[in-house]
Design a protein around this motif. Structure first.
Motif, short mmCIF file in Angstrom:
data_model
loop_
_atom_site.label_atom_id
_atom_site.label_comp_id
_atom_site.label_asym_id
_atom_site.label_seq_id
_atom_site.Cartn_x
_atom_site.Cartn_y
_atom_site.Cartn_z
N GLN A 153 1.39 -0.98 -0.14
CA GLN A 153 -0.23 0.09 0.05
C GLN A 153 1.03 1.36 -0.13
OE1 GLN A 153 -0.95 -2.62 2.05
NE2 GLN A 153 -1.98 -3.38 0.99
N GLY A 154 2.30 0.96 0.73
CA GLY A 154 2.81 2.18 -0.34
C GLY A 154 3.49 2.63 1.12
N SER A 155 2.89 1.97 2.67
CA SER A 155 3.63 2.50 3.69
C SER A 155 4.52 2.32 4.58
CB SER A 155 2.10 1.75 4.90
OG SER A 155 1.43 2.53 4.24
N PRO A 156 5.42 2.80 5.22
CA PRO A 156 6.62 2.60 5.49
C PRO A 156 6.20 1.50 6.46
CG PRO A 156 6.58 4.79 5.73
CD PRO A 156 5.47 4.04 4.72
N VAL A 157 7.44 0.60 6.28
CA VAL A 157 7.32 -0.53 7.63
C VAL A 157 8.46 -1.22 8.25
CG1 VAL A 157 6.98 -3.06 7.59
CG2 VAL A 157 5.37 -2.29 7.02
N CYS A 158 8.49 -0.65 9.79
CA CYS A 158 9.81 -0.92 10.17
C CYS A 158 10.33 -2.39 11.40
CB CYS A 158 10.49 0.14 11.27
SG CYS A 158 12.25 0.33 11.97
N GLU A 159 11.27 -3.04 10.95
CA GLU A 159 11.38 -3.97 11.45
C GLU A 159 13.13 -4.37 11.96
OE1 GLU A 159 10.50 -8.49 9.83
OE2 GLU A 159 12.29 -8.27 8.94
N ALA A 160 12.81 -5.09 13.37
CA ALA A 160 14.02 -5.10 14.50
C ALA A 160 13.86 -6.74 14.41
CB ALA A 160 14.19 -3.88 15.29
N ALA A 161 15.11 -7.54 13.62
CA ALA A 161 14.66 -8.55 14.28
C ALA A 161 15.63 -9.85 14.62
CB ALA A 161 14.88 -9.55 12.56
N ALA A 162 15.75 -10.31 15.52
CA ALA A 162 16.01 -11.74 16.10
C ALA A 162 16.85 -10.35 17.46
CB ALA A 162 17.17 -12.14 15.30
N THR A 167 11.33 -10.51 17.10
CA THR A 167 11.47 -9.73 15.86
C THR A 167 9.68 -9.29 15.90
OG1 THR A 167 12.41 -11.49 14.47
CG2 THR A 167 11.06 -9.12 13.23
N VAL A 168 10.56 -7.51 16.30
CA VAL A 168 9.68 -6.58 16.39
C VAL A 168 9.23 -5.60 14.98
CG1 VAL A 168 8.80 -3.89 17.48
CG2 VAL A 168 10.72 -5.89 18.71
N LEU A 169 7.88 -5.54 14.78
CA LEU A 169 7.30 -5.00 13.42
C LEU A 169 6.83 -3.78 13.71
CD1 LEU A 169 7.78 -5.90 10.03
CD2 LEU A 169 5.72 -7.14 10.82
N SER A 170 6.95 -2.91 12.96
CA SER A 170 5.46 -1.63 12.72
C SER A 170 5.76 -0.91 11.69
CB SER A 170 6.51 -0.51 14.18
OG SER A 170 5.26 1.00 14.25
N LYS A 171 4.10 -0.96 11.62
CA LYS A 171 3.90 -0.06 10.60
C LYS A 171 3.73 1.12 10.23
CE LYS A 171 0.80 -1.07 6.85
NZ LYS A 171 -1.01 -1.59 5.92
N PHE A 172 4.02 2.15 9.42
CA PHE A 172 3.84 3.73 9.39
C PHE A 172 2.54 3.75 9.28
CE2 PHE A 172 4.26 8.41 8.40
CZ PHE A 172 4.10 9.20 9.48
N THR A 173 1.78 4.79 10.19
CA THR A 173 0.10 5.08 10.06
C THR A 173 0.23 6.84 10.71
OG1 THR A 173 -0.60 4.11 12.25
CG2 THR A 173 -0.57 2.65 10.29
N ALA A 174 -0.03 7.08 9.54
CA ALA A 174 -0.84 8.80 9.85
C ALA A 174 -1.47 9.78 9.56
CB ALA A 174 1.40 9.69 9.93
N CYS A 175 -2.04 10.41 10.12
CA CYS A 175 -3.05 10.63 9.17
C CYS A 175 -2.25 12.22 8.21
CB CYS A 175 -4.21 11.93 9.71
SG CYS A 175 -5.00 10.69 11.49
N SER A 176 -1.43 12.88 8.80
CA SER A 176 -0.97 14.19 7.67
C SER A 176 0.83 13.92 8.18
CB SER A 176 -1.30 15.28 8.19
OG SER A 176 -0.33 16.36 7.32
N THR A 177 1.55 13.62 7.03
CA THR A 177 2.76 13.23 6.72
C THR A 177 3.14 15.48 6.53
OG1 THR A 177 3.18 13.29 4.05
CG2 THR A 177 3.27 11.85 6.47
N VAL A 203 9.78 9.31 13.10
CA VAL A 203 9.83 10.26 12.33
C VAL A 203 9.36 10.82 11.48
CG1 VAL A 203 11.19 12.45 12.42
CG2 VAL A 203 11.39 10.79 14.39
N PRO A 204 8.18 11.73 10.76
CA PRO A 204 7.24 12.29 12.09
C PRO A 204 7.17 11.33 13.24
CG PRO A 204 6.49 11.83 9.63
CD PRO A 204 7.63 11.66 9.78
N GLY A 205 5.99 11.28 13.95
CA GLY A 205 5.65 10.84 14.49
C GLY A 205 4.15 10.00 14.03
N SER A 206 3.80 8.99 14.28
CA SER A 206 2.65 8.33 14.15
C SER A 206 2.07 7.53 14.98
CB SER A 206 3.48 7.16 13.25
OG SER A 206 2.66 6.31 12.78
N SER A 207 0.80 7.31 14.86
CA SER A 207 0.42 6.59 15.53
C SER A 207 0.29 5.08 15.75
CB SER A 207 -1.78 7.09 15.10
OG SER A 207 -1.57 6.43 14.06
N SER A 208 0.97 4.36 14.94
CA SER A 208 1.32 2.95 14.51
C SER A 208 1.78 2.45 16.24
CB SER A 208 2.32 2.46 13.82
OG SER A 208 3.50 3.53 14.32
#
Length: 177
Positions: A107-116, A144-154, A126-131
């Motif tokens: 969907q074109g959203s940034p996904v951050c993964e910190a594995a193992a 492993t921690v996974l976070s998808k960036f979700t923001a109303c406005s960038t 950054v910028p802040g997110s409600s994810s």
């Protein structure tokens, strides 16, 4: 993980006998014993990367080479010497730095993964997110921690930065999706 660790036995006087008792978190028990009167060492159930470290003029020590999560546990050294009996105890906790990856999903959203990582990493945006972050425990004791960036406005920017905080270090990566 991967570093060497040296644990020192504290004592006074001339050492007669020295014993390391290692209770591993995984349930194993390892013992190393040294008798000075016979200049004899004995080891039971110890991995090859756990060895004596004797140096003239320094307290006797135990060296753990290439420390891994399997070496996590309680290490106690008992010394019988001409000045009495001495005990030194250590609790070895192993940190595993996570592997960081940042990518764009379908969907074109940034996904951050910190594995193992051990302990689990903390992720922020950054910028802040409600994810919120999802954690997945792995069989080897890491997470492993996974976070998808979700923001109303960038605020007009499409560059997003994932910040990773961990006791073994802090990292960041940026991406434009």
């Amino acid at each position: 993980v991967g570093d060497s660790s040296v644990l020192t036995c504290l004592s006074k006087g001339k050492i007669n006998m020295l014993t390391w008792k290692i209770n591993l978190k995984t349930g194993g028990l390892c013992t190393l014993t040294y008798r000075t009167d016979r200049n004899m060492t004995h080891r039971t159930n110890c991995s090859d990367n756990i060895n004596w470290k004797f140096r003239p003029g320094l307290a006797p020590a135990l060296e753990i080479q290439q420390v891994g999560i399997a070496q996590e546990g309680n290490y106690s050294c008992d010394v019988a010497s001409t000045d009495g009996n001495f005990c030194t105890t250590y609790r070895l906790t192993v940190l595993a730095p996570p592997r960081l990856s940042l990518y764009c999903d379908e969907q074109g959203s940034p996904v951050c993964e910190a594995a193992a990582g051990k302990p689990p990493a903390q992720l922020s945006w950054v910028p802040g997110s409600s994810s919120s972050a999802e954690e997945k425990s792995l069989d080897n004791g890491t997470v492993t921690v996974l976070s998808k960036f979700t923001a109303c406005s960038t605020n007009g920017t499409n560059v997003t930065t994932c910040m990773v905080s961990h006791p073994a270090g802090n990292w960041s990566q940026s991406i434009a999706c």
